[in-house]
Scaffold this active site. Structure first.
Site, short mmCIF file in Angstrom:
data_model
loop_
_atom_site.label_atom_id
_atom_site.label_comp_id
_atom_site.label_asym_id
_atom_site.label_seq_id
_atom_site.Cartn_x
_atom_site.Cartn_y
_atom_site.Cartn_z
N HIS A 107 0.79 -1.24 0.00
CA HIS A 107 0.00 0.00 0.00
C HIS A 107 0.82 1.28 0.00
O HIS A 107 0.28 2.36 -0.11
CB HIS A 107 -0.96 0.03 1.21
CG HIS A 107 -0.28 0.38 2.50
ND1 HIS A 107 0.35 -0.54 3.28
CD2 HIS A 107 -0.12 1.57 3.12
CE1 HIS A 107 0.86 0.05 4.35
NE2 HIS A 107 0.60 1.34 4.29
C1 UD1 Z 1 -2.25 6.04 5.23
C2 UD1 Z 1 -1.00 6.62 5.85
C3 UD1 Z 1 0.11 5.58 5.85
C4 UD1 Z 1 -0.35 4.29 6.50
C5 UD1 Z 1 -1.65 3.82 5.86
C6 UD1 Z 1 -2.17 2.64 6.63
C7 UD1 Z 1 -0.68 9.04 5.55
C8 UD1 Z 1 0.04 10.08 4.79
N1 UD1 Z 1 -0.51 7.78 5.12
O1 UD1 Z 1 -1.93 5.75 3.88
O2 UD1 Z 1 1.22 6.08 6.58
O3 UD1 Z 1 0.65 3.32 6.33
O4 UD1 Z 1 -2.62 4.86 5.93
O5 UD1 Z 1 -3.08 1.89 5.89
O6 UD1 Z 1 -1.36 9.35 6.48
N2 UD1 Z 1 -9.23 4.89 0.72
C9 UD1 Z 1 -10.46 4.29 0.61
N3 UD1 Z 1 -11.12 3.95 1.74
C10 UD1 Z 1 -10.64 4.19 2.98
C11 UD1 Z 1 -9.40 4.81 3.08
C12 UD1 Z 1 -8.71 5.15 1.96
O7 UD1 Z 1 -10.95 4.06 -0.50
O8 UD1 Z 1 -11.31 3.84 3.99
C13 UD1 Z 1 -8.49 5.21 -0.51
C14 UD1 Z 1 -8.78 6.62 -1.03
O9 UD1 Z 1 -8.78 6.57 -2.42
C15 UD1 Z 1 -7.58 7.40 -0.55
C16 UD1 Z 1 -6.47 6.36 -0.61
O10 UD1 Z 1 -7.09 5.14 -0.25
O11 UD1 Z 1 -7.31 8.52 -1.36
C17 UD1 Z 1 -5.31 6.64 0.31
O12 UD1 Z 1 -5.80 6.84 1.66
P1 UD1 Z 1 -4.95 7.77 2.69
O13 UD1 Z 1 -5.54 7.65 4.03
O14 UD1 Z 1 -4.77 9.13 2.13
O15 UD1 Z 1 -3.51 7.14 2.66
P2 UD1 Z 1 -3.08 5.61 2.81
O16 UD1 Z 1 -2.40 5.22 1.56
O17 UD1 Z 1 -4.22 4.81 3.31
N1 UDP Z 2 -4.03 -5.19 8.62
C1 UDP Z 2 -5.34 -5.65 8.62
N2 UDP Z 2 -5.87 -6.10 7.45
C2 UDP Z 2 -5.16 -6.12 6.29
C3 UDP Z 2 -3.84 -5.63 6.30
C4 UDP Z 2 -3.30 -5.16 7.48
O1 UDP Z 2 -5.99 -5.68 9.67
O2 UDP Z 2 -5.70 -6.54 5.26
C5 UDP Z 2 -3.47 -4.72 9.88
C6 UDP Z 2 -2.17 -5.38 10.24
O3 UDP Z 2 -2.40 -6.58 10.92
C7 UDP Z 2 -1.50 -4.33 11.10
C8 UDP Z 2 -2.00 -3.03 10.51
O4 UDP Z 2 -3.16 -3.35 9.76
O5 UDP Z 2 -1.93 -4.42 12.46
C9 UDP Z 2 -0.97 -2.44 9.61
O6 UDP Z 2 -1.56 -1.38 8.91
P1 UDP Z 2 -1.14 -0.97 7.44
O7 UDP Z 2 -0.42 -2.07 6.77
O8 UDP Z 2 -2.37 -0.45 6.80
O9 UDP Z 2 -0.21 0.30 7.69
P2 UDP Z 2 1.27 0.54 8.27
O10 UDP Z 2 1.49 -0.34 9.43
O11 UDP Z 2 2.22 0.30 7.15
O12 UDP Z 2 1.25 1.98 8.62
#
Ligand code: UD1
Ligand code: UDP
Length: 377
Positions: free
Chosen positions: A218
């Site tokens: 991601h």
């Molecule tokens: C965010 C965090 C990242 C973290 C990740 C965990 C920032 C800058 N990044 O990244 O550090 O590792 O969360 O998962 O804060 N979207 C959906 N549904 C949702 C959420 C997101 O469709 O419920 C889609 C949207 O198109 C959105 C994109 O995912 O634009 C990215 O979501 P965003 O929260 O901006 O960043 P992440 O890549 O999720």
């Molecule tokens: N996780 C989850 N479902 C998934 C992938 C990850 O519940 O399909 C959980 C995972 O077990 C961990 C957390 O989400 O506890 C990690 O989050 P993510 O990978 O979104 O972000 P990061 O840790 O890189 O910020």
């Protein structure tokens, strides 16, 4: 003591479970916790599922900011958090990790002199191209207590001028650095058995223990760069075919949207006999069981890297660097970036050689130590 926990993204909701549990079980008469959800993640399988499974109280405040560019998303969060902090009186806020929700909480609270307690402080990738690196550096600078989960994180803060003696003053502010362990380890240990009892993911996907690789992708530099994403997906598919092993890929919505908009990336994954099983984002019980039974994990996630280690699974790290350097230093993880050859050779190296998993992330009681430290503060 009245504390506001600020969460927004999936990993923060999960981390907050450990703190809420410790408040409820150990400090019910000393700490009153309220929860603010920024709404950064909002799909049911990115948010609500964790409240339901992990027993987290429903948020008292939900800003519902949703997705957006860094600036607009963070600005809406700062303004919403400030409003809540001005209307209600809190003795401090708890922040987790390095997302935009973390940054917003730190900026909003510190400017109006509400103490900031940062859990997962001191992690550094030394890669300022990562939005997370910017968020965590700013948050640490604005925090009254930096809860560093590893000695490496303590050392990083020390190199930046923090002092981990019990009480130090820096820039006129009372600041502390503490290593109380990792709240994610608390959760993985606490929920491991319950997850195995409740999850049916192994049967649903017809998986055998040790006969699949769990993969997650991601990180923005992987999803937003077609060459990198293609190299990772090709490596996964080729390994699966060569070794006759399945790949389970719970897809983050960010990655799903990119794949849907880039048809050239999809064909190899969606053929009838594709060894890659793409599934929606998994709940915590399902992902825990998938981690516990995998042969190996391939991920660019910070949290999944660590959970692989907790469950003694080797990990190919799909990033150019990691904040969790202990995992690499102990040989349990190999950094392969998004490089096809490095991914394939890291996989071979990790399955062909024995790997050790020493205890590095505390004693699974980090949350109570963190709360006691906040009370003492
Ligand atoms: C965010 C965090 C990242 C973290 C990740 C965990 C920032 C800058 N990044 O990244 O550090 O590792 O969360 O998962 O804060 N979207 C959906 N549904 C949702 C959420 C997101 O469709 O419920 C889609 C949207 O198109 C959105 C994109 O995912 O634009 C990215 O979501 P965003 O929260 O901006 O960043 P992440 O890549 O999720
Ligand atoms: N996780 C989850 N479902 C998934 C992938 C990850 O519940 O399909 C959980 C995972 O077990 C961990 C957390 O989400 O506890 C990690 O989050 P993510 O990978 O979104 O972000 P990061 O840790 O890189 O910020």
């Amino acid at each position: 003591m009245k504390i506001l926990t600020i969460i927004g993204a999936r990993p923060q909701i999960i981390k907050a479970a450990a703190i809420s549990r410790a408040v409820k079980n150990i400090f019910p008469s000393q700490i009153e916790e309220k929860i603010l959800h920024t709404g950064q993640h909002y799909d049911a399988n990115m948010s609500q599922v964790f409240f339901d499974e992990l027993g987290i109280p429903q948020p008292d405040f939900n800003l519902g900011v949703g997705s957006g560019s860094h600036g607009s998303q963070t600005a809406r969060m700062i303004s919403g958090i400030e409003e809540v902090l001005l209307k209600h009186s809190f003795d401090g806020i708890i922040l987790y990790g390095d997302t935009n929700s973390t940054l917003a909480g730190a900026v909003a609270a510190s400017k109006i002199h509400v103490p900031v307690f940062h859990i997962e402080a001191g992690l550094r990738s030394f890669n300022m191209a990562m939005p997370e690196e910017i968020n965590r550096i700013v948050c640490d600078q604005l925090s009254s207590i930096c809860f560093a989960p590893t000695q490496t994180a303590v050392d990083n803060l020390r190199h930046e001028g923090f002092n981990d003696s019990p009480a130090t003053f820096r820039n006129g502010k009372h600041r502390r650095v503490c290593n109380c362990g990792d709240v994610m380890y608390d959760n993985s240990m606490y929920f491991a058995t319950l997850a195995s009892q409740r999850s049916t993911i192994m049967q649903d996907l017809n998986l055998q223990p040790g006969a699949y690789i769990l993969a997650t992708i991601h990180r923005d530099n992987n999803t937003d760069n077609p060459q990198r994403l293609q190299a990772i997906l090709k490596a996964l598919t080729d390994i699966a075919k060569q070794d006759n092993i399945r790949i389970v890929l719970p897809l983050h919505p960010r990655t799903r949207k990119i794949l849907e908009n880039t048809p050239s990336l999809l064909p190899s994954l969606t053929t009838d006999n594709s060894p890659v099983s793409i599934i929606p984002p998994a709940g915590f019980f399902d992902i825990s069981v998938l981690e516990q039974n995998a042969k190996l994990v391939m991920t660019d996630s910070g949290g999944v890297q660590k959970e692989a280690f907790f469950f003694e699974k080797p990990c190919v790290i799909l990033r150019p660097e990691t904040e969790w350097v202990e995992i690499v230093n102990h040989g349990a993880g190999i950094i392969a970036d998004a490089d096809y050859n490095r991914i394939v050779s890291a996989y071979r190296q990790l399955i062909d050689h024995p790997v050790h998993f020493p205890h590095l992330f505390g004693d699974a009681h980090a949350a109570e130590k963190i709360l006691q430290t906040i009370l003492d503060y």
